[in-house]
Motif scaffolding. Sequence first.
Motif, PDB file in Angstrom:
ATOM      1  N   VAL A  67       0.838  -1.203   0.000  1.00 12.48           N
ATOM      2  CA  VAL A  67       0.000   0.000   0.000  1.00 12.48           C
ATOM      3  C   VAL A  67       0.871   1.252   0.000  1.00 12.48           C
ATOM      4  N   LEU A  68       1.912   1.234   0.834  1.00 11.26           N
ATOM      5  CA  LEU A  68       2.809   2.378   0.915  1.00 11.26           C
ATOM      6  C   LEU A  68       3.562   2.577  -0.399  1.00 11.26           C
ATOM      7  N   SER A  69       3.934   1.475  -1.048  1.00 13.94           N
ATOM      8  CA  SER A  69       4.644   1.568  -2.325  1.00 13.94           C
ATOM      9  C   SER A  69       3.760   2.208  -3.387  1.00 13.94           C
ATOM     10  N   TYR A  70       2.484   1.796  -3.427  1.00 15.32           N
ATOM     11  CA  TYR A  70       1.566   2.384  -4.394  1.00 15.32           C
ATOM     12  C   TYR A  70       1.346   3.872  -4.109  1.00 15.32           C
ATOM     13  N   ALA A  71       1.163   4.201  -2.834  1.00 17.44           N
ATOM     14  CA  ALA A  71       0.955   5.608  -2.476  1.00 17.44           C
ATOM     15  C   ALA A  71       2.184   6.446  -2.822  1.00 17.44           C
ATOM     16  N   THR A  72       3.367   5.884  -2.597  1.00 14.77           N
ATOM     17  CA  THR A  72       4.596   6.601  -2.922  1.00 14.77           C
ATOM     18  C   THR A  72       4.709   6.833  -4.417  1.00 14.77           C
ATOM     19  N   ALA A  73       4.469   5.778  -5.198  1.00 11.63           N
ATOM     20  CA  ALA A  73       4.543   5.900  -6.650  1.00 11.63           C
ATOM     21  C   ALA A  73       3.519   6.902  -7.171  1.00 11.63           C
ATOM     22  N   LEU A  74       2.333   6.884  -6.571  1.00  6.56           N
ATOM     23  CA  LEU A  74       1.285   7.809  -6.971  1.00  6.56           C
ATOM     24  C   LEU A  74       1.706   9.247  -6.679  1.00  6.56           C
ATOM     25  N   ALA A  75       2.225   9.484  -5.476  1.00  8.14           N
ATOM     26  CA  ALA A  75       2.654  10.830  -5.099  1.00  8.14           C
ATOM     27  C   ALA A  75       3.834  11.286  -5.954  1.00  8.14           C
ATOM     28  N   TRP A  76       4.764  10.378  -6.204  1.00  8.30           N
ATOM     29  CA  TRP A  76       5.952  10.674  -7.008  1.00  8.30           C
ATOM     30  C   TRP A  76       5.561  11.054  -8.439  1.00  8.30           C
ATOM     31  N   THR A  77       4.714  10.239  -9.052  1.00  9.08           N
ATOM     32  CA  THR A  77       4.290  10.494 -10.428  1.00  9.08           C
ATOM     33  C   THR A  77       3.493  11.789 -10.526  1.00  9.08           C
ATOM     34  N   LEU A  78       2.578  11.984  -9.595  1.00  7.31           N
ATOM     35  CA  LEU A  78       1.750  13.186  -9.597  1.00  7.31           C
ATOM     36  C   LEU A  78       2.591  14.439  -9.381  1.00  7.31           C
ATOM     37  N   SER A  79       3.557  14.365  -8.462  1.00 10.44           N
ATOM     38  CA  SER A  79       4.381  15.539  -8.187  1.00 10.44           C
ATOM     39  C   SER A  79       5.237  15.907  -9.391  1.00 10.44           C
ATOM     40  N   LEU A  80       5.747  14.898 -10.097  1.00  9.08           N
ATOM     41  CA  LEU A  80       6.537  15.166 -11.301  1.00  9.08           C
ATOM     42  C   LEU A  80       5.668  15.810 -12.384  1.00  9.08           C
TER      43      LEU A  80
ATOM     44  N   LEU B  41      -3.126   6.822 -12.033  1.00  8.07           N
ATOM     45  CA  LEU B  41      -3.531   5.732 -11.146  1.00  8.07           C
ATOM     46  C   LEU B  41      -3.071   4.378 -11.676  1.00  8.07           C
ATOM     47  N   THR B  42      -3.136   4.219 -12.994  1.00  5.86           N
ATOM     48  CA  THR B  42      -2.725   2.955 -13.602  1.00  5.86           C
ATOM     49  C   THR B  42      -1.215   2.810 -13.596  1.00  5.86           C
ATOM     50  N   ALA B  43      -0.498   3.875 -13.943  1.00  8.15           N
ATOM     51  CA  ALA B  43       0.962   3.807 -14.004  1.00  8.15           C
ATOM     52  C   ALA B  43       1.560   3.451 -12.649  1.00  8.15           C
ATOM     53  N   ALA B  44       0.975   3.947 -11.569  1.00 13.78           N
ATOM     54  CA  ALA B  44       1.515   3.687 -10.232  1.00 13.78           C
ATOM     55  C   ALA B  44       1.395   2.221  -9.828  1.00 13.78           C
ATOM     56  N   LEU B  45       0.552   1.447 -10.507  1.00 10.53           N
ATOM     57  CA  LEU B  45       0.397   0.033 -10.181  1.00 10.53           C
ATOM     58  C   LEU B  45       1.677  -0.762 -10.441  1.00 10.53           C
ATOM     59  N   THR B  46       2.574  -0.220 -11.264  1.00 12.35           N
ATOM     60  CA  THR B  46       3.848  -0.886 -11.511  1.00 12.35           C
ATOM     61  C   THR B  46       4.616  -1.083 -10.212  1.00 12.35           C
TER      62      THR B  46
ATOM     63  N   VAL C 251       3.552  -1.942  -7.506  1.00 13.81           N
ATOM     64  CA  VAL C 251       3.025  -3.112  -6.808  1.00 13.81           C
ATOM     65  C   VAL C 251       3.275  -4.369  -7.627  1.00 13.81           C
ATOM     66  N   ALA C 252       3.022  -4.290  -8.940  1.00 14.07           N
ATOM     67  CA  ALA C 252       3.101  -5.474  -9.802  1.00 14.07           C
ATOM     68  C   ALA C 252       4.501  -6.070  -9.855  1.00 14.07           C
ATOM     69  N   VAL C 253       5.524  -5.219 -10.015  1.00 13.52           N
ATOM     70  CA  VAL C 253       6.887  -5.738 -10.165  1.00 13.52           C
ATOM     71  C   VAL C 253       7.374  -6.413  -8.881  1.00 13.52           C
ATOM     72  N   PRO C 254       7.337  -5.740  -7.719  1.00  9.78           N
ATOM     73  CA  PRO C 254       7.802  -6.424  -6.500  1.00  9.78           C
ATOM     74  C   PRO C 254       6.935  -7.624  -6.117  1.00  9.78           C
ATOM     75  N   TYR C 255       5.634  -7.535  -6.379  1.00 10.22           N
ATOM     76  CA  TYR C 255       4.765  -8.669  -6.048  1.00 10.22           C
ATOM     77  C   TYR C 255       5.159  -9.897  -6.866  1.00 10.22           C
ATOM     78  N   THR C 256       5.453  -9.679  -8.144  1.00  8.73           N
ATOM     79  CA  THR C 256       5.875 -10.789  -9.002  1.00  8.73           C
ATOM     80  C   THR C 256       7.197 -11.371  -8.535  1.00  8.73           C
ATOM     81  N   VAL C 257       8.130 -10.497  -8.168  1.00 12.29           N
ATOM     82  CA  VAL C 257       9.429 -10.971  -7.675  1.00 12.29           C
ATOM     83  C   VAL C 257       9.253 -11.804  -6.402  1.00 12.29           C
TER      84      VAL C 257
ATOM     85  N   GLY D   7      10.182  -0.664 -16.771  1.00 10.31           N
ATOM     86  CA  GLY D   7       9.807  -0.847 -15.373  1.00 10.31           C
ATOM     87  C   GLY D   7      10.256  -2.190 -14.819  1.00 10.31           C
ATOM     88  N   TRP D   8      10.291  -3.215 -15.683  1.00 10.30           N
ATOM     89  CA  TRP D   8      10.675  -4.556 -15.234  1.00 10.30           C
ATOM     90  C   TRP D   8      12.168  -4.700 -15.031  1.00 10.30           C
TER      91      TRP D   8
END
Length: 386
Positions: free
Chosen positions: A33-46, A130-135, A137-143, A350-351
């Motif tokens: 959850v924190l990773s998604y929120a961070t990615a969301l904030a990071w992408t939005l701020s950029l 919102l969709t881009a930030a899912l990366t 979660v997806a990449v570490p979850y897969t690993v 991203g991968w």
Amino acid sequence: MACCTCWDARCTPARCWRGPALAARLPWRRLLVLSYATALAWTLSLALVDGWQRGIAGRLTTRHEYLHEVPGVTDIPVMLGTFTTRILDFQPDSWTTHVSGHPPGALLVFVWLDRVGLGGGGWAGTLCILTAALTAVAVPYTVRLLGTDDAARAVLPFAALFPGAVWSGVSADVTRGSALGALGGGALLGFGCYLSYGLVLMVPIAVAVVILGHRHRFTAGWALGGAALVVGAFTVAGFDWLTGYHLVVERYYQGIASRRAYGYWVWANLAIVTVAAGPAAAVILRRAAVAGWRAVSSLRPRDGLPRPQHGTLGHACWLLPLAAAAAIVAADLSGYSKAEVERIWLPFTGWLMAGAALIPASGRRTWLTVQAAVALAVNHLLLTTW
């Protein structure tokens, strides 16, 4: 990871310093959850460095973009059935640049968004973010699913603060072995191929996942079934993927591609992607190549992969980044990727972060800071137009 509460461009490298430490100790679900929120904030701020209108709301509303065509789609079945007839340029009803250059999936998404009352550039840009930030979660979850918990935790900060967020923010180009999960995953991957022709190059990554999950091979069949359902639905609706692809190649060379020399861009593309993926990607790929060579050298004939020893990070750390690199090389050599790869290769770059655990623990904070600094420098010094 400590940047999750920062909603502006002042997310300095110093604020990223605690990321690996947090990733190592927090509970896994809370960490996702924190990773998604961070990615969301990071992408939005950029994105907001350029302001709401230029950075988000106006990105997909220009005459070259998808939203330009949304009002004209009044009958979805007719649009799908006649989509390929409007791909070529220099005809009265030619699709705009981005719509013509992709299958109809992306246009469909924005049409559906408009139909439910969320029309306009603001909502479209927000959906992309919102969709881009899912990366993240997806990449570490897969690993974690295919490798180890330690490796996944090392990946999380790098996936959350990925430099490619500069372009993924408002760009429309981005399970544990159960039958239902595999079917859904296959359908999602199949739909991805109708968002972008280039996403068929996700095959090396998909194959890597199948190899790593060899104990659950039955799921590959369900995944193929899910993808087949999507392909069948679009085909029955009247859109032929191969016809669209060949016409897109022709449209590509009707325009700027004819002025982009292969001999230059085959190398320039790789230079661009080193910036978009960040310097850490080069470190990861070098270490992945070494780890892969050692693993292949110790292959066991009976199962195709050496068994990980106790305390190792697993094969996902090197196989997934190398598979992503294979997709990038294939796209590059094809000649259909000339410039703009910082955007169109986002599904692959991203991968590369899947191998972050290969970076020695003592150097991860430094490389994470460098990654963030590169993204901030690009976003503040350059004006990206796509």
